[in-house]
Design a protein around this motif. Sequence first.
Motif, PDB file in Angstrom:
ATOM      1  N   PRO A 134      -4.381  10.958  -0.094  1.00  0.00           N
ATOM      2  CA  PRO A 134      -3.409  11.246  -1.161  1.00  0.00           C
ATOM      3  C   PRO A 134      -3.775  12.498  -1.960  1.00  0.00           C
ATOM      4  CG  PRO A 134      -3.996   8.917  -1.156  1.00  0.00           C
ATOM      5  CD  PRO A 134      -4.957   9.597  -0.246  1.00  0.00           C
ATOM      6  N   ALA A 135      -5.067  12.717  -2.188  1.00  0.00           N
ATOM      7  CA  ALA A 135      -5.495  13.858  -3.001  1.00  0.00           C
ATOM      8  C   ALA A 135      -5.189  15.186  -2.319  1.00  0.00           C
ATOM      9  CB  ALA A 135      -6.991  13.750  -3.311  1.00  0.00           C
ATOM     10  N   VAL A 136      -5.488  15.304  -1.019  1.00  0.00           N
ATOM     11  CA  VAL A 136      -5.241  16.583  -0.340  1.00  0.00           C
ATOM     12  C   VAL A 136      -3.744  16.854  -0.221  1.00  0.00           C
ATOM     13  CG1 VAL A 136      -7.421  16.488   0.919  1.00  0.00           C
ATOM     14  CG2 VAL A 136      -5.383  15.539   1.975  1.00  0.00           C
ATOM     15  N   ILE A 137      -2.945  15.798  -0.050  1.00  0.00           N
ATOM     16  CA  ILE A 137      -1.491  16.002   0.014  1.00  0.00           C
ATOM     17  C   ILE A 137      -0.971  16.484  -1.335  1.00  0.00           C
ATOM     18  CG2 ILE A 137       0.714  14.821   0.283  1.00  0.00           C
ATOM     19  CD1 ILE A 137      -0.581  13.062   2.383  1.00  0.00           C
ATOM     20  N   VAL A 138      -1.433  15.869  -2.409  1.00  0.00           N
ATOM     21  CA  VAL A 138      -1.012  16.287  -3.756  1.00  0.00           C
ATOM     22  C   VAL A 138      -1.438  17.724  -4.028  1.00  0.00           C
ATOM     23  CG1 VAL A 138      -1.426  15.916  -6.219  1.00  0.00           C
ATOM     24  CG2 VAL A 138      -0.942  13.968  -4.730  1.00  0.00           C
ATOM     25  N   THR A 189      -4.632  16.436  -8.920  1.00  0.00           N
ATOM     26  CA  THR A 189      -5.401  16.374  -7.665  1.00  0.00           C
ATOM     27  C   THR A 189      -6.710  15.631  -7.873  1.00  0.00           C
ATOM     28  OG1 THR A 189      -4.451  18.480  -6.929  1.00  0.00           O
ATOM     29  CG2 THR A 189      -6.476  17.754  -5.855  1.00  0.00           C
ATOM     30  N   VAL A 190      -7.427  15.982  -8.934  1.00  0.00           N
ATOM     31  CA  VAL A 190      -8.721  15.346  -9.201  1.00  0.00           C
ATOM     32  C   VAL A 190      -8.539  13.871  -9.535  1.00  0.00           C
ATOM     33  CG1 VAL A 190     -10.746  15.355 -10.710  1.00  0.00           C
ATOM     34  CG2 VAL A 190      -9.750  17.520  -9.953  1.00  0.00           C
ATOM     35  N   LEU A 191      -7.548  13.551 -10.351  1.00  0.00           N
ATOM     36  CA  LEU A 191      -7.321  12.152 -10.729  1.00  0.00           C
ATOM     37  C   LEU A 191      -6.879  11.320  -9.516  1.00  0.00           C
ATOM     38  CD1 LEU A 191      -7.608  10.556 -13.315  1.00  0.00           C
ATOM     39  CD2 LEU A 191      -5.169  10.866 -13.727  1.00  0.00           C
ATOM     40  N   THR A 192      -6.059  11.917  -8.654  1.00  0.00           N
ATOM     41  CA  THR A 192      -5.647  11.221  -7.425  1.00  0.00           C
ATOM     42  C   THR A 192      -6.839  10.976  -6.519  1.00  0.00           C
ATOM     43  OG1 THR A 192      -3.466  12.274  -7.548  1.00  0.00           O
ATOM     44  CG2 THR A 192      -4.093  11.301  -5.440  1.00  0.00           C
ATOM     45  N   ALA A 193      -7.759  11.946  -6.453  1.00  0.00           N
ATOM     46  CA  ALA A 193      -8.972  11.769  -5.645  1.00  0.00           C
ATOM     47  C   ALA A 193      -9.813  10.612  -6.168  1.00  0.00           C
ATOM     48  CB  ALA A 193      -9.791  13.058  -5.656  1.00  0.00           C
ATOM     49  N   MET A 194      -9.893  10.484  -7.486  1.00  0.00           N
ATOM     50  CA  MET A 194     -10.689   9.416  -8.079  1.00  0.00           C
ATOM     51  C   MET A 194     -10.063   8.047  -7.836  1.00  0.00           C
ATOM     52  SD  MET A 194     -11.463  11.423 -11.666  1.00  0.00           S
ATOM     53  CE  MET A 194     -12.503  10.183 -12.423  1.00  0.00           C
ATOM     54  N   LEU A 195      -8.747   7.991  -7.821  1.00  0.00           N
ATOM     55  CA  LEU A 195      -8.065   6.707  -7.697  1.00  0.00           C
ATOM     56  C   LEU A 195      -7.693   6.357  -6.256  1.00  0.00           C
ATOM     57  CD1 LEU A 195      -5.689   6.981 -10.780  1.00  0.00           C
ATOM     58  CD2 LEU A 195      -7.592   5.384 -10.531  1.00  0.00           C
ATOM     59  N   LEU A 201       1.261   6.854  -6.678  1.00  0.00           N
ATOM     60  CA  LEU A 201       0.077   7.615  -7.074  1.00  0.00           C
ATOM     61  C   LEU A 201       0.273   9.102  -6.813  1.00  0.00           C
ATOM     62  CD1 LEU A 201      -2.905   7.706  -7.976  1.00  0.00           C
ATOM     63  CD2 LEU A 201      -3.537   7.320  -5.585  1.00  0.00           C
ATOM     64  N   MET A 202       0.835   9.456  -5.648  1.00  0.00           N
ATOM     65  CA  MET A 202       1.039  10.865  -5.321  1.00  0.00           C
ATOM     66  C   MET A 202       2.074  11.515  -6.235  1.00  0.00           C
ATOM     67  SD  MET A 202       0.874  10.515  -1.162  1.00  0.00           S
ATOM     68  CE  MET A 202       1.546  12.127  -0.873  1.00  0.00           C
ATOM     69  N   LEU A 203       3.101  10.774  -6.587  1.00  0.00           N
ATOM     70  CA  LEU A 203       4.119  11.311  -7.496  1.00  0.00           C
ATOM     71  C   LEU A 203       3.523  11.610  -8.867  1.00  0.00           C
ATOM     72  CD1 LEU A 203       7.048  12.025  -8.127  1.00  0.00           C
ATOM     73  CD2 LEU A 203       7.448   9.612  -8.682  1.00  0.00           C
ATOM     74  N   VAL A 204       2.735  10.659  -9.381  1.00  0.00           N
ATOM     75  CA  VAL A 204       2.084  10.873 -10.679  1.00  0.00           C
ATOM     76  C   VAL A 204       1.115  12.052 -10.600  1.00  0.00           C
ATOM     77  CG1 VAL A 204       0.535   9.851 -12.390  1.00  0.00           C
ATOM     78  CG2 VAL A 204       2.360   8.474 -11.392  1.00  0.00           C
ATOM     79  N   GLY A 205       0.368  12.127  -9.525  1.00  0.00           N
ATOM     80  CA  GLY A 205      -0.564  13.240  -9.358  1.00  0.00           C
ATOM     81  C   GLY A 205       0.140  14.570  -9.309  1.00  0.00           C
ATOM     82  N   LEU A 206       1.272  14.621  -8.614  1.00  0.00           N
ATOM     83  CA  LEU A 206       2.044  15.867  -8.526  1.00  0.00           C
ATOM     84  C   LEU A 206       2.543  16.298  -9.907  1.00  0.00           C
ATOM     85  CD1 LEU A 206       2.914  17.753  -6.232  1.00  0.00           C
ATOM     86  CD2 LEU A 206       5.062  16.502  -6.114  1.00  0.00           C
ATOM     87  N   LEU A 207       3.039  15.341 -10.682  1.00  0.00           N
ATOM     88  CA  LEU A 207       3.512  15.657 -12.039  1.00  0.00           C
ATOM     89  C   LEU A 207       2.365  16.145 -12.921  1.00  0.00           C
ATOM     90  CD1 LEU A 207       5.985  12.681 -12.636  1.00  0.00           C
ATOM     91  CD2 LEU A 207       6.562  15.074 -12.176  1.00  0.00           C
ATOM     92  N   ARG A 226       0.827  -1.215   0.000  1.00  0.00           N
ATOM     93  CA  ARG A 226       0.000   0.000   0.000  1.00  0.00           C
ATOM     94  C   ARG A 226       0.856   1.258   0.000  1.00  0.00           C
ATOM     95  NH1 ARG A 226      -3.070  -3.018   3.697  1.00  0.00           N
ATOM     96  NH2 ARG A 226      -2.097  -1.917   5.445  1.00  0.00           N
ATOM     97  N   SER A 227       1.934   1.245   0.776  1.00  0.00           N
ATOM     98  CA  SER A 227       2.824   2.414   0.831  1.00  0.00           C
ATOM     99  C   SER A 227       3.418   2.703  -0.538  1.00  0.00           C
ATOM    100  CB  SER A 227       3.937   2.170   1.857  1.00  0.00           C
ATOM    101  OG  SER A 227       3.395   1.979   3.146  1.00  0.00           O
ATOM    102  N   ARG A 228       3.843   1.647  -1.225  1.00  0.00           N
ATOM    103  CA  ARG A 228       4.394   1.834  -2.566  1.00  0.00           C
ATOM    104  C   ARG A 228       3.349   2.419  -3.508  1.00  0.00           C
ATOM    105  NH1 ARG A 228       5.056  -3.110  -3.746  1.00  0.00           N
ATOM    106  NH2 ARG A 228       3.222  -3.268  -5.099  1.00  0.00           N
ATOM    107  N   ASN A 229       2.153   1.897  -3.442  1.00  0.00           N
ATOM    108  CA  ASN A 229       1.085   2.402  -4.308  1.00  0.00           C
ATOM    109  C   ASN A 229       0.749   3.854  -3.995  1.00  0.00           C
ATOM    110  OD1 ASN A 229       0.914  -0.109  -5.505  1.00  0.00           O
ATOM    111  ND2 ASN A 229      -0.773  -0.805  -4.202  1.00  0.00           N
ATOM    112  N   ILE A 230       0.716   4.198  -2.704  1.00  0.00           N
ATOM    113  CA  ILE A 230       0.404   5.574  -2.309  1.00  0.00           C
ATOM    114  C   ILE A 230       1.439   6.541  -2.863  1.00  0.00           C
ATOM    115  CG2 ILE A 230       0.292   7.154  -0.336  1.00  0.00           C
ATOM    116  CD1 ILE A 230      -0.941   4.890   1.275  1.00  0.00           C
ATOM    117  N   LEU A 231       2.726   6.232  -2.635  1.00  0.00           N
ATOM    118  CA  LEU A 231       3.798   7.136  -3.079  1.00  0.00           C
ATOM    119  C   LEU A 231       3.802   7.282  -4.597  1.00  0.00           C
ATOM    120  CD1 LEU A 231       6.679   5.989  -0.692  1.00  0.00           C
ATOM    121  CD2 LEU A 231       5.303   8.075  -0.554  1.00  0.00           C
TER     122      LEU A 231
END
Length: 765
Positions: free
Chosen positions: A72-76, A61-67, A32-38, A25-30
């Motif tokens: 993760p979305a608020v951090i991004v 931000t929106v795509l991270t919220a959906m996934l 996802l957040m990296l892709v969202g930030l980019l 889960r940690s790997r997936n979170i990081l």
Amino acid sequence: MRKYVLKLKLKLKAIWASVEGFFSRSRNILLLMLVGLLLNVIPAKLAIFFGIPLFLDCLGTVLTAMLGGYLPAVIVGFSVNAINGIAEPVAMYYGVLSVLIAMLATFLFRRGFFKTIWKLLIVILLFALIGGGIGSIFTYALYGFNFGEGISAPFAIAFHDVLHWSRFYSQFVADIVIDIFDKSAIVLLSALIFRFIPKNIKDELKDVQLFHHKGPEKVFSSKKKSLLNKVVIMVIIAEVLLGGLASMIGFYLYRDNCVNNFVSIARGVTEAASIAIDAEKVDNYIAQGYDVDGYAHTRDVLGGIRESFPQTKYVYVYKILPDGCHVVFDLDTDGVPGGAPGSLVEFDPSFEPYLPKLLAGEEIEPIISDDQFGWLLTVYRPIKNAAGKTVAYVAADISMESIVRDEAVFFIKLLSLFFGLSLIIMMVIIEVMKHGFVVPVNKMSYAAMKISGATMRANYALDMGDNLDLSNMRKAVNDVASLGINAKDEIGHLYESLYTMAETAFDLIKNVHEQSENIQEQNKRIQRMQEVLIMEFAEMVEARDKNTGDHIKKTAEYVEAIAQELKSEGKFKAELTDGYVRKLKQAAPLHDIGKIAVSDLILNKNGKLTDEEFAIMKSHTTEGGKILQKIVDDGKDAFDADYLTESIEMASYHHEKWDGSGYPNHLKGEKIPLSARIMAVADVFDALIAERVYKKGFPYEKAMAIITEGAGKHFDPVVVEAFTHISRSLYDARTRVTPDAGENAEKAASGAVAENATENAAPGA
């Protein structure tokens, strides 16, 4: 020992699965957040490079919220503003808007707002209201109640210049218009990208979502009253209260700091002015004004001092005497000429508290006033001559109007930063609470439910004498062991207690099962013996009345049939269970047991009963209740108290009437127990249609006419209605009663009947 080894193996397996799942889960979170930030940064930079009048800074931000959900979305979203704030500090203050959009995107996506074009329009509008509407307020305040410097600034200025709108309204409309186009592009791109993401990736990312629960235990936390929802509400309340308190404290500290700064400015102005003024010439300045050498120069110096401090609105020098303020210098302000040298200014009423010190030449504290001259902070500084005597006061009035603007800007900055960071902290707290408390409790609740279900099924099988399969319960106990809860706190203690309880319950049921067969067989024999004894006792009592034949058997059948019909029609749902119907049938034969207390002379009397005899006959109801109650009290657990309780009510009240005219207690309506109301119909019907040696049975039509006529008077109309649906079949099945004694034949001729015939011949008897 085998049990503990199995438990250890299951726990180790659960721990390994938990650790493996955590890293996954940690790997997936990081990732996802990296892709969202980019996806937030790159489109925004491209829009600037190509001169596209859109922000495109919250696609990730929106795509991270959906996934990935809330956290993760608020951090991004906030991270983008933090990064941009390095080069442009004002961008940090818009971080709370990104957080709000992230939360709203997650909320709307989970409720299906990204599935249809019409709902997407609602999403776009809501995003625009946050980014453009609230963002416009931020822009207007952060730029000193003026136009901003972003993409919308040229449009806002054009609205202001061409349409002559106010600055705020121009900025608001420009931001909303730009944001509608911007959020349209972002929402449509997000929906398009999400559609082409493989399903296995979406499913894998669900594991990192806040409030998402994997497994059957999710049923507990999906309810409106779930513990997680309560935690969310508590955290939100705490954040709001803390934010409000911190903002209030910050607001007052900021205002106090602003006032102190203004006081320092005013003191600096008065100190510089006091140096420029020749104290020895004050009286000459008052008397001769511009004619005194150096007066004009000193006035110009005072003007220069005022211009050096833009916050300073008025600078003047007064000599304060008992008759008023004598003008020494009074500079012109905004084209309004000051007072002439030597002119007298009367004391304002608000000035009176300070007069004693001013007349004595002493210093006074700064004064804040709000009158026709505006909201001012005034500092008075005494001007002393060579002898140390105060000859005049130099005063500087600092306009406090700018504090309002500065406070608004500060308040917006404080709220945006505080709530932006607070929302992220809130999400982290909720996530920690979810995985550390709520999810383990939900897992244990679900496991306890399975243990409870397995235990209930086992107990039911034991009670019914069915074959008991312990495999389901063993599986439920193993499921508890495999939950993977390894906390060393109260949650861990609760888990250990749950597992111990489950194992104990399993061992107990297993032991009970080994002894249940013999116990069940003994119980069946005892219960059957009990029923036979009571039935024989009832028949023995009934045999004393030579008029009734097999009355008790038939009334028991009728009572069961009426109760079943009422149940099938959905009447008296709360009472008419299968168990209750069985109890009614068992209790019915005992309804006339009180006749054992009635003399045979009365019970079998030829001719009509006297009033005294009839009173004794009626006592069989109360006597029957007493007899049965004594059986229950004396026998305690030796008898089935459930159906004996019904038999007490049936024996005591089966002669009560719906309209309250019955006996022994003149009960009325539904105050009469249901069992007695059913027995009343069955009892009268059997008396009417039964053939006796002294009378023929009534035809069906006549008997039913009497029954239906008594509905609402003698009988419960609901019971009568149900009875009419089955009465024909009951009548057809009724067999002829064998005469019990030849001597009762004389009763038919005389028309006299004993109590049983008299009472039960018709409802009105």
